[in-house]
Design an enzyme around this catalytic site. Sequence first.
Site, PDB file in Angstrom:
ATOM      1  N   SER A  29       0.816  -1.222   0.000  1.00  0.00           N
ATOM      2  CA  SER A  29       0.000   0.000   0.000  1.00  0.00           C
ATOM      3  C   SER A  29       0.844   1.263   0.000  1.00  0.00           C
ATOM      4  O   SER A  29       1.647   1.486   0.905  1.00  0.00           O
ATOM      5  CB  SER A  29      -0.883   0.046   1.254  1.00  0.00           C
ATOM      6  OG  SER A  29      -1.882  -0.907   1.179  1.00  0.00           O
ATOM      7  N   HIS A  60      -3.148   0.466  -4.793  1.00  0.00           N
ATOM      8  CA  HIS A  60      -2.616  -0.710  -5.485  1.00  0.00           C
ATOM      9  C   HIS A  60      -3.003  -0.614  -6.954  1.00  0.00           C
ATOM     10  O   HIS A  60      -4.181  -0.607  -7.293  1.00  0.00           O
ATOM     11  CB  HIS A  60      -3.198  -2.003  -4.903  1.00  0.00           C
ATOM     12  CG  HIS A  60      -2.638  -2.367  -3.565  1.00  0.00           C
ATOM     13  ND1 HIS A  60      -1.651  -3.303  -3.396  1.00  0.00           N
ATOM     14  CD2 HIS A  60      -2.922  -1.897  -2.329  1.00  0.00           C
ATOM     15  CE1 HIS A  60      -1.351  -3.401  -2.111  1.00  0.00           C
ATOM     16  NE2 HIS A  60      -2.106  -2.558  -1.439  1.00  0.00           N
ATOM     17  N   HIS A  82      -5.244  -9.429  -1.868  1.00  0.00           N
ATOM     18  CA  HIS A  82      -5.404  -9.696  -0.437  1.00  0.00           C
ATOM     19  C   HIS A  82      -6.467 -10.757  -0.211  1.00  0.00           C
ATOM     20  O   HIS A  82      -7.463 -10.821  -0.932  1.00  0.00           O
ATOM     21  CB  HIS A  82      -5.823  -8.421   0.304  1.00  0.00           C
ATOM     22  CG  HIS A  82      -4.833  -7.305   0.197  1.00  0.00           C
ATOM     23  ND1 HIS A  82      -4.844  -6.400  -0.841  1.00  0.00           N
ATOM     24  CD2 HIS A  82      -3.802  -6.953   1.003  1.00  0.00           C
ATOM     25  CE1 HIS A  82      -3.852  -5.535  -0.671  1.00  0.00           C
ATOM     26  NE2 HIS A  82      -3.208  -5.843   0.435  1.00  0.00           N
ATOM     27  N   TYR A  84      -8.540 -10.668   2.135  1.00  0.00           N
ATOM     28  CA  TYR A  84      -9.813 -10.025   2.524  1.00  0.00           C
ATOM     29  C   TYR A  84     -10.632  -9.550   1.322  1.00  0.00           C
ATOM     30  O   TYR A  84     -11.803  -9.231   1.463  1.00  0.00           O
ATOM     31  CB  TYR A  84      -9.571  -8.857   3.502  1.00  0.00           C
ATOM     32  CG  TYR A  84      -8.768  -7.696   2.972  1.00  0.00           C
ATOM     33  CD1 TYR A  84      -9.286  -6.805   2.031  1.00  0.00           C
ATOM     34  CD2 TYR A  84      -7.470  -7.483   3.425  1.00  0.00           C
ATOM     35  CE1 TYR A  84      -8.532  -5.752   1.549  1.00  0.00           C
ATOM     36  CE2 TYR A  84      -6.708  -6.432   2.948  1.00  0.00           C
ATOM     37  CZ  TYR A  84      -7.250  -5.562   2.011  1.00  0.00           C
ATOM     38  OH  TYR A  84      -6.501  -4.531   1.533  1.00  0.00           O
ATOM     39  N   GLU A  85     -10.012  -9.507   0.134  1.00  0.00           N
ATOM     40  CA  GLU A  85     -10.774  -9.147  -1.062  1.00  0.00           C
ATOM     41  C   GLU A  85     -11.627 -10.317  -1.555  1.00  0.00           C
ATOM     42  O   GLU A  85     -12.442 -10.146  -2.466  1.00  0.00           O
ATOM     43  CB  GLU A  85      -9.827  -8.695  -2.178  1.00  0.00           C
ATOM     44  CG  GLU A  85      -9.084  -7.410  -1.855  1.00  0.00           C
ATOM     45  CD  GLU A  85      -8.058  -7.068  -2.919  1.00  0.00           C
ATOM     46  OE1 GLU A  85      -8.460  -6.496  -3.945  1.00  0.00           O
ATOM     47  OE2 GLU A  85      -6.869  -7.384  -2.734  1.00  0.00           O
ATOM     48  N   ALA A 112       2.531  -2.279   4.375  1.00  0.00           N
ATOM     49  CA  ALA A 112       2.216  -1.271   5.374  1.00  0.00           C
ATOM     50  C   ALA A 112       1.731  -2.035   6.600  1.00  0.00           C
ATOM     51  O   ALA A 112       0.978  -2.997   6.469  1.00  0.00           O
ATOM     52  CB  ALA A 112       1.115  -0.354   4.856  1.00  0.00           C
ATOM     53  N   MET A 213      -2.217  -7.154   6.942  1.00  0.00           N
ATOM     54  CA  MET A 213      -3.208  -8.023   6.304  1.00  0.00           C
ATOM     55  C   MET A 213      -2.657  -8.679   5.035  1.00  0.00           C
ATOM     56  O   MET A 213      -3.413  -8.984   4.109  1.00  0.00           O
ATOM     57  CB  MET A 213      -4.460  -7.214   5.962  1.00  0.00           C
ATOM     58  CG  MET A 213      -5.068  -6.474   7.153  1.00  0.00           C
ATOM     59  SD  MET A 213      -6.448  -5.433   6.675  1.00  0.00           S
ATOM     60  CE  MET A 213      -6.708  -4.492   8.197  1.00  0.00           C
ATOM     61  N   SER A 214      -1.340  -8.894   4.995  1.00  0.00           N
ATOM     62  CA  SER A 214      -0.747  -9.462   3.764  1.00  0.00           C
ATOM     63  C   SER A 214       0.537 -10.208   4.096  1.00  0.00           C
ATOM     64  O   SER A 214       0.789 -10.560   5.241  1.00  0.00           O
ATOM     65  CB  SER A 214      -0.453  -8.330   2.772  1.00  0.00           C
ATOM     66  OG  SER A 214       0.580  -7.497   3.255  1.00  0.00           O
ATOM     67  N   ASN A 237       1.183   3.369  11.142  1.00  0.00           N
ATOM     68  CA  ASN A 237       0.370   3.848  12.270  1.00  0.00           C
ATOM     69  C   ASN A 237       0.776   3.036  13.483  1.00  0.00           C
ATOM     70  O   ASN A 237       1.317   1.938  13.345  1.00  0.00           O
ATOM     71  CB  ASN A 237      -1.127   3.654  11.982  1.00  0.00           C
ATOM     72  CG  ASN A 237      -1.473   2.203  11.677  1.00  0.00           C
ATOM     73  OD1 ASN A 237      -1.129   1.683  10.605  1.00  0.00           O
ATOM     74  ND2 ASN A 237      -2.126   1.547  12.609  1.00  0.00           N
ATOM     75  N   HIS A 248      -7.433   3.776   6.834  1.00  0.00           N
ATOM     76  CA  HIS A 248      -6.658   3.518   5.615  1.00  0.00           C
ATOM     77  C   HIS A 248      -5.979   4.788   5.085  1.00  0.00           C
ATOM     78  O   HIS A 248      -4.907   4.717   4.492  1.00  0.00           O
ATOM     79  CB  HIS A 248      -7.571   2.899   4.542  1.00  0.00           C
ATOM     80  CG  HIS A 248      -6.816   2.347   3.356  1.00  0.00           C
ATOM     81  ND1 HIS A 248      -5.824   1.398   3.486  1.00  0.00           N
ATOM     82  CD2 HIS A 248      -6.903   2.612   2.025  1.00  0.00           C
ATOM     83  CE1 HIS A 248      -5.333   1.101   2.277  1.00  0.00           C
ATOM     84  NE2 HIS A 248      -5.969   1.828   1.377  1.00  0.00           N
TER      85      HIS A 248
END
Length: 273
Positions: A29, A60, A82, A84-85, A112, A213-214, A237, A248
């Site tokens: 990201s 992306h 991802h 989650y997609e 990230a 998340m990756s 963060n 995000h």
Amino acid sequence: MMYDLIEQARAVIAAQLATAPRVALILGSGLGALADELEQAVVVPYRAIPGFHEPQVAGHRGELAVGVLSGQPVAVLRGRFHFYEGYTMQQVTFPVRVLRALGCETLIVTNAAGGLRPDWQVGEIMRIADQIFLPGMAGHHPLIGPNDERLGPRFPAMVGAFDPELASLARAVAAEQGLTLREGVYCMLAGPSFESAAELRLLRGLGADAVGMSTAPEVIVARHAGMRVLGLSLITNLALPDGPPANHEEVLAAGELARARFAALIRGVLARM
Ligand code: HPA
């Protein structure tokens, strides 16, 4: 069958290349701009590659760029898939298989991540020293199913997955550049919701230093395929139980701010490989 799809994708890409890439780069990201710095770049949109998909996430782009960066023949995945997609773990990791088939022996994977340590700063870079693949431990694992011995062994080891030589190289380059390079354990969650305060406390208790998340499935598949791996997280963060909620936009903004430092580190590593 996956082997045949890998071969189809490899052939489509290879037909457009003069030389084979040796290093695969996955840019997370907000970090994709490094792909613009390639020399002799050949750009292949994901939609032209069998088995690839159009990325849906802001930040992306969805193209493969092959060229030369700091003297190394590289293949850069600008945008990743991802879990989650809604992709399967096999779909998420398919590009790694294809880049391996194209000739890449090393994977530099970036992401990230939320920092779990209160003493770390937003914008710092963490070398992934080890990983916790929570979805994998819970049964969402890219190697589940019949094993194709042409791709790798049934039971690949994950101790030492992050290459010690590449680690030393990254440390040396960071020192040269006056850059603080953190090291820690990256924990992957499925997402897409950010963690609750209780989950963040749990992750700290598990020994994680950063959360995202990756990356973890791509690392597993790269190791399965016998690649050397360097993983770098940009701390976008601080993910602290008593801190403000993550969003995000701040993730993308931190990527923007750290882009030059991140790019310099990767270029420095490539130059000395
Ligand atoms: N949590 C999960 N994934 C993330 C975060 C976070 O705080 N920041 C960037 N990716």
